[in-house]
Design an enzyme around this catalytic site. Structure first.
Site, PDB file in Angstrom:
ATOM      1  N   CYS A 123      -6.644  -5.642  12.138  1.00 35.24           N
ATOM      2  CA  CYS A 123      -5.811  -4.867  10.925  1.00 35.24           C
ATOM      3  C   CYS A 123      -5.003  -3.901  11.606  1.00 35.24           C
ATOM      4  CB  CYS A 123      -6.606  -4.452   9.860  1.00 35.24           C
ATOM      5  SG  CYS A 123      -5.637  -3.873   8.284  1.00 35.24           S
ATOM      6  N   CYS A 139      -4.759  -0.837   8.927  1.00 35.21           N
ATOM      7  CA  CYS A 139      -6.150  -0.196   8.710  1.00 35.21           C
ATOM      8  C   CYS A 139      -6.046   0.869   9.982  1.00 35.21           C
ATOM      9  CB  CYS A 139      -7.075  -1.198   8.796  1.00 35.21           C
ATOM     10  SG  CYS A 139      -7.087  -2.396   7.686  1.00 35.21           S
ATOM     11  N   ASP A 140      -5.973   0.223  11.439  1.00 31.95           N
ATOM     12  CA  ASP A 140      -6.331   0.977  12.621  1.00 31.95           C
ATOM     13  C   ASP A 140      -5.130   1.537  13.406  1.00 31.95           C
ATOM     14  OD1 ASP A 140      -8.938   0.697  11.700  1.00 31.95           O
ATOM     15  OD2 ASP A 140      -8.941  -1.553  12.853  1.00 31.95           O
TER      16      ASP A 140
END
Length: 311
Positions: free
Chosen positions: A128, A131-132
């Protein structure tokens, strides 16, 4: 009954228990779901300093428990949504009945299946970018995939990182024309066509990747192998080859799309079976974010409350 223990499931439990619906939540083997494959959550409201995913999931669980949610550990192995009340079997032996069911089983990212991928999961391997990606600002990363999702993630990362490699096993991109142009015209993105990932390398975290160029290719003239092993230095490795919704168990009762995502009624969590609702990534092929899943869990619980009051 709520099936699933990620942000959608726990949020549904919080809302359902506060509405006095006596929810029972079935927790599978991976508490917290797909979210727990990341190292830190920095984009969920209420945690200004970031939070470890297991801590956040435990907070949600304790909040649901405080209002009266009952928890059952085990794997749901069979359901029957053709009757009322709905029937759910855990581990093939324990039968539970519920007037309404919320499905929050999530989706699992597809991985390449190489050993080092598992070794570095959470230590440089991610599925992701949204997300990261923030953790890799001004660093070098690689994205695996050649479709729209991979191109979108590569462009997103290019806005944060110093350099982005795209590892594409085919000699072309499968993405739509506009997404291809965005990638090919971005000076920070280098597309490595006809490359496969052999292994990831690094001391304790991802620091590089060994790739095979033109895997299996041979010369037309003498049959000599044209394969080459190449190494790239990277700090992060992002998978963008798709997700698989965990919905196979419900295929005989619920309408799903070609990829297996549960189809809901417009913007609501209602499925084609009255009294059965879907929340989170199992019904969301687009966003796959914890905050979105949590919101959909709240919607599912509210709709379940309306359904039960109208019975």
């Amino acid at each position: 009954m709520i099936i699933g223990s990620g942000p959608a499931g726990y949020t549904a439990a919080i809302y359902a228990s506060r509405a006095n619906l006596a929810p029972v939540l079935i927790e599978g083997p991976q508490l917290g779901g797909q979210l727990t494959t990341t190292t830190e959550v920095e984009n969920f409201p209420g945690y200004p300093d970031g939070v470890e995913p297991f801590t956040m999931m435990d907070d949600m669980r304790r909040q649901a428990e405080r209002f009266g949610t009952q928890f059952v550990s085990g794997i749901v192995t069979k359901v029957d949504f053709s009757v009322h009340p709905k029937k759910v079997w855990v581990e093939d032996t324990d039968l539970y009945e519920a007037d309404a069911v919320i499905i929050a089983t999530g989706a699992s990212a597809k991985y390449l299946g190489i050993e080092s991928e598992r070794t570095y999961r959470g230590r440089g391997v991610s599925a992701c970018a949204t997300c990261d990606g923030f953790f890799y600002r001004k660093k070098t990363v690689a994205v695996v995939g050649g479709g729209d999702t991979a191109c979108e993630e590569a462009n997103y990362l290019a806005g944060l990182c110093e350099k982005v490699y795209m590892i594409v096993r085919k000699p072309y991109l499968r993405a739509s024309e506009i997404m291809q142009q965005r990638v090919l015209n971005n000076p920070k993105i280098e597309v490595l066509f006809e490359h496969n990932t052999l292994r990831l390398t690094g001391e304790g975290k991802v620091q590089g990747a060994d790739l095979i160029y033109r895997k299996g290719a041979v010369s037309d003239q003498d049959g000599k192998s044209l394969e080459e092993i190449r190494h790239i230095d990277i700090d992060g490795f992002f998978l963008a080859i798709g997700h698989h919704p965990n919905t196979e168990l419900f295929k005989d009762f619920l309408t799903r799309d070609a990829e297996g995502y549960i189809i809901v009624d417009g913007d609501s969590p209602r499925t084609n079976v009255p009294g059965v609702f879907a929340a989170g990534d199992c019904a969301d092929p687009h966003y796959r974010q914890a905050i979105v899943a949590a919101g959909s869990g709240a919607k599912a619980a509210i709709e379940a409350d309306k359904y039960l009051k109208n019975l």
